[in-house]
Design an enzyme around this catalytic site. Sequence first.
Site, PDB file in Angstrom:
ATOM      1  N   LYS A 102      65.426 -29.524 -10.721  1.00 50.90           N
ATOM      2  CA  LYS A 102      65.140 -30.829 -11.072  1.00 50.90           C
ATOM      3  C   LYS A 102      64.718 -30.862 -12.711  1.00 50.90           C
ATOM      4  CE  LYS A 102      62.954 -35.142 -10.541  1.00 50.90           C
ATOM      5  NZ  LYS A 102      62.265 -36.005  -9.515  1.00 50.90           N
TER       6      LYS A 102
ATOM      7  N   ASP B 134      60.759 -39.452 -16.536  1.00 45.94           N
ATOM      8  CA  ASP B 134      60.908 -40.465 -15.378  1.00 45.94           C
ATOM      9  C   ASP B 134      60.382 -41.453 -15.391  1.00 45.94           C
ATOM     10  OD1 ASP B 134      61.734 -41.435 -13.003  1.00 45.94           O
ATOM     11  OD2 ASP B 134      60.945 -40.082 -11.617  1.00 45.94           O
TER      12      ASP B 134
ATOM     13  N   LYS C 174      58.743 -47.766 -12.740  1.00 43.09           N
ATOM     14  CA  LYS C 174      57.112 -47.273 -12.135  1.00 43.09           C
ATOM     15  C   LYS C 174      56.286 -48.155 -13.041  1.00 43.09           C
ATOM     16  CE  LYS C 174      58.098 -42.169 -11.658  1.00 43.09           C
ATOM     17  NZ  LYS C 174      57.990 -42.128 -10.048  1.00 43.09           N
TER      18      LYS C 174
ATOM     19  N   ASP D 109      58.402 -34.163 -15.334  1.00 45.55           N
ATOM     20  CA  ASP D 109      59.313 -34.093 -14.091  1.00 45.55           C
ATOM     21  C   ASP D 109      60.574 -33.092 -14.407  1.00 45.55           C
ATOM     22  OD1 ASP D 109      59.841 -35.256 -11.605  1.00 45.55           O
ATOM     23  OD2 ASP D 109      60.888 -37.165 -12.430  1.00 45.55           O
TER      24      ASP D 109
ATOM     25  N   ASP E 227      64.437 -44.825  -8.881  1.00 49.57           N
ATOM     26  CA  ASP E 227      63.446 -43.903  -9.317  1.00 49.57           C
ATOM     27  C   ASP E 227      63.549 -42.756  -8.345  1.00 49.57           C
ATOM     28  OD1 ASP E 227      60.990 -42.932 -10.174  1.00 49.57           O
ATOM     29  OD2 ASP E 227      59.781 -44.327  -9.131  1.00 49.57           O
TER      30      ASP E 227
ATOM     31  N   GLU F  68      65.585 -40.412  -8.294  1.00 50.31           N
ATOM     32  CA  GLU F  68      66.770 -40.019  -9.356  1.00 50.31           C
ATOM     33  C   GLU F  68      66.885 -38.363  -9.188  1.00 50.31           C
ATOM     34  OE1 GLU F  68      63.825 -40.085 -10.265  1.00 50.31           O
ATOM     35  OE2 GLU F  68      63.273 -38.440 -11.126  1.00 50.31           O
TER      36      GLU F  68
ATOM     37  N   ARG G 189      66.978 -36.375  -6.481  1.00 45.87           N
ATOM     38  CA  ARG G 189      67.859 -35.939  -5.467  1.00 45.87           C
ATOM     39  C   ARG G 189      69.483 -36.007  -6.061  1.00 45.87           C
ATOM     40  NH1 ARG G 189      65.251 -40.122  -1.488  1.00 45.87           N
ATOM     41  NH2 ARG G 189      63.512 -39.475  -2.477  1.00 45.87           N
TER      42      ARG G 189
HETATM   43  N1  BES Z   1      59.118 -37.841 -10.155  1.00 41.62           N
HETATM   44  C1  BES Z   1      59.066 -38.686  -8.905  1.00 41.62           C
HETATM   45  C2  BES Z   1      58.069 -37.901  -8.017  1.00 41.62           C
HETATM   46  C3  BES Z   1      56.577 -37.646  -8.543  1.00 41.62           C
HETATM   47  C4  BES Z   1      55.691 -38.571  -8.116  1.00 41.62           C
HETATM   48  C5  BES Z   1      56.387 -36.591  -8.988  1.00 41.62           C
HETATM   49  C6  BES Z   1      54.239 -38.154  -8.582  1.00 41.62           C
HETATM   50  C7  BES Z   1      55.047 -36.034  -9.398  1.00 41.62           C
HETATM   51  C8  BES Z   1      54.155 -36.790  -9.123  1.00 41.62           C
HETATM   52  C9  BES Z   1      60.256 -39.028  -8.199  1.00 41.62           C
HETATM   53  O1  BES Z   1      61.521 -39.066  -8.989  1.00 41.62           O
HETATM   54  C10 BES Z   1      60.067 -40.258  -7.583  1.00 41.62           C
HETATM   55  O2  BES Z   1      59.738 -41.010  -8.237  1.00 41.62           O
HETATM   56  N2  BES Z   1      59.904 -40.227  -6.372  1.00 41.62           N
HETATM   57  C11 BES Z   1      60.100 -41.449  -5.701  1.00 41.62           C
HETATM   58  C12 BES Z   1      61.132 -41.705  -4.513  1.00 41.62           C
HETATM   59  C13 BES Z   1      61.104 -42.927  -3.961  1.00 41.62           C
HETATM   60  C14 BES Z   1      61.613 -43.978  -4.736  1.00 41.62           C
HETATM   61  C15 BES Z   1      62.132 -42.744  -2.694  1.00 41.62           C
HETATM   62  C16 BES Z   1      58.722 -41.612  -4.897  1.00 41.62           C
HETATM   63  O3  BES Z   1      58.105 -40.588  -4.753  1.00 41.62           O
HETATM   64  O4  BES Z   1      57.952 -42.526  -5.008  1.00 41.62           O
HETATM   65 ZN    ZN Z   2      61.474 -38.104 -10.873  1.00 43.76          ZN
HETATM   66 MN    MN Z   3      61.700 -41.161  -9.881  1.00 43.12          MN
END
Ligand code: BES
Ligand code: ZN
Ligand code: MN
Length: 477
Positions: free
Chosen positions: A246, A251, A258, A269, A328, A330, A332
């Site tokens: 990834k 992000d 966010k 990210d 968010d 993204e 996957r």
């Molecule tokens: N890049 C984030 C995940 C992340 C969060 C990595 C904190 C490192 C530290 C990812 O893209 C994300 O935002 N995931 C969301 C998924 C949700 C919207 C299903 C999350 O974990 O809140």
């Molecule tokens: Zn992310």
């Molecule tokens: Mn994200």
Amino acid sequence: MTKIDVFSKDLPALSTPLVLAVAKEGKELQVPTFPALRDFARAAGVTGKLGEVNRVPSPHDFSAAFVVFVGVGSPKNTAETLQNFREAAGNVTRSVSSEELAFSFPTKNREEVLATVEGALLGAYRFGKYQSKPTKTLKTLCIPAHDALSDTERAQLQTTVKAVTRVRDLVNTSPSELYPESMAKAFQKASKNLPVSFEKWNYRDLKDQGFGGLVAVGKGSKRKPCLVKLTYAPEGAKAHIALVGKGITFDSGGYSLKPSTSMVTMKSDMTGAATMGAVCLAAAEMGLPVKVTAWLCLAENLVSGNASRVDDVITMKSGKTVEITNTDAEGRLVLADGLTMAVAQHPDLVIDMATLTGAQRVAFGTRIAGVMGCQKDWIRDASVAVGEPAWTAPLPEYLLEHLHSDVADIANSSSKREAGMLVAGIFLKQFVGDTPWAHIDIAGPGFNTGSAWGYTPKGGTGYGVRTLLRVIAEMGR
Ligand code: BES
Ligand code: ZN
Ligand code: MN
């Protein structure tokens, strides 16, 4: 890069600052080589606990500028000894800013020697790119002559450390400088002197060839997405591994924006892609007898009049349609397109690595990754062996219901918060078919927001590099 040298004089005669490993065994302090040092160490407040670094003036009969007592704790088995040596060595080089150090650790075999040197080199990392006065760091590490490294050992270690350093540097770089195109360039440049071929799909190619995930995530930024493929294909390779990373260079969350405090650190990210690229280069440099294909899924997730909306339906590279219920989620989406490309080559194993979910961090904390998929036990064992522990998690089929969409084949996120790490894994699983696969979620350990510890600095950690190199080495046996 730190040089590794040997010393042949007796410890008291050395002029180089001296590092002595001290173990805590029961109530007794174990000071190696010179039992007379025990009283001296005790008087300096040394207890031998792991994490302890005591810098003191040299005893009278020693000629070193200063002596460092470093605690190695009381390891109970081989694995713990290796890890304690690694961490203790890192504790010194991370916290003592000396350009030269002579190490005396009670090493009993090659593995312990290598772990100590590895920890020392990893702990000597500094990120000085944006500092007007970068701090000093270790230039030469001296170890006892009887521990001297062979040329192969030295080369392997230096290559490993270079790979970890590459990941840390890329992660720590300002996202204004590191974006899909510039990250691709960095790997193109690095691949030039190695038997690694470089291919790239530009934004146009991605649109023309149906990479719906990469396009949907990356199109909102002026700096467009791209897909990079690095191939190391040695003659007579014993196996083929595909690595999918990834690579979200920043992000913001997109329209599912966010909150501002969660956005801090989101330059990290792209850690998965940086790791996969660095590992492919390192495997080539080491000449491991395994074909390695690294897929770097690079995009910047921003907001603009051209960004994806929530409710958009996209068609992925695999042909599956996805309803974007959260912009968010993204990672996957870009990974799914990378996985489709990876499995099309029918490798023996596919591993993807990603800072995928906040849920991973919540579940396992900041030092342990989550590993899922049918090859998870193997990866866990390798990760534990190198001191980058990952813990396994299941991917039960019933969770697929959480990704139900009324309009498309699947949704990219669930309205429920439960099992967030697993639901993300289940989404990816829809794109791997029958190929043996493991998914490593490094949202926790990829970036250190707490204090530095052992050989792990603040910021980018390089976690995962050594696990993957071990897996590749095992495939080549
Ligand atoms: N890049 C984030 C995940 C992340 C969060 C990595 C904190 C490192 C530290 C990812 O893209 C994300 O935002 N995931 C969301 C998924 C949700 C919207 C299903 C999350 O974990 O809140
Ligand atoms: Zn992310
Ligand atoms: Mn994200």
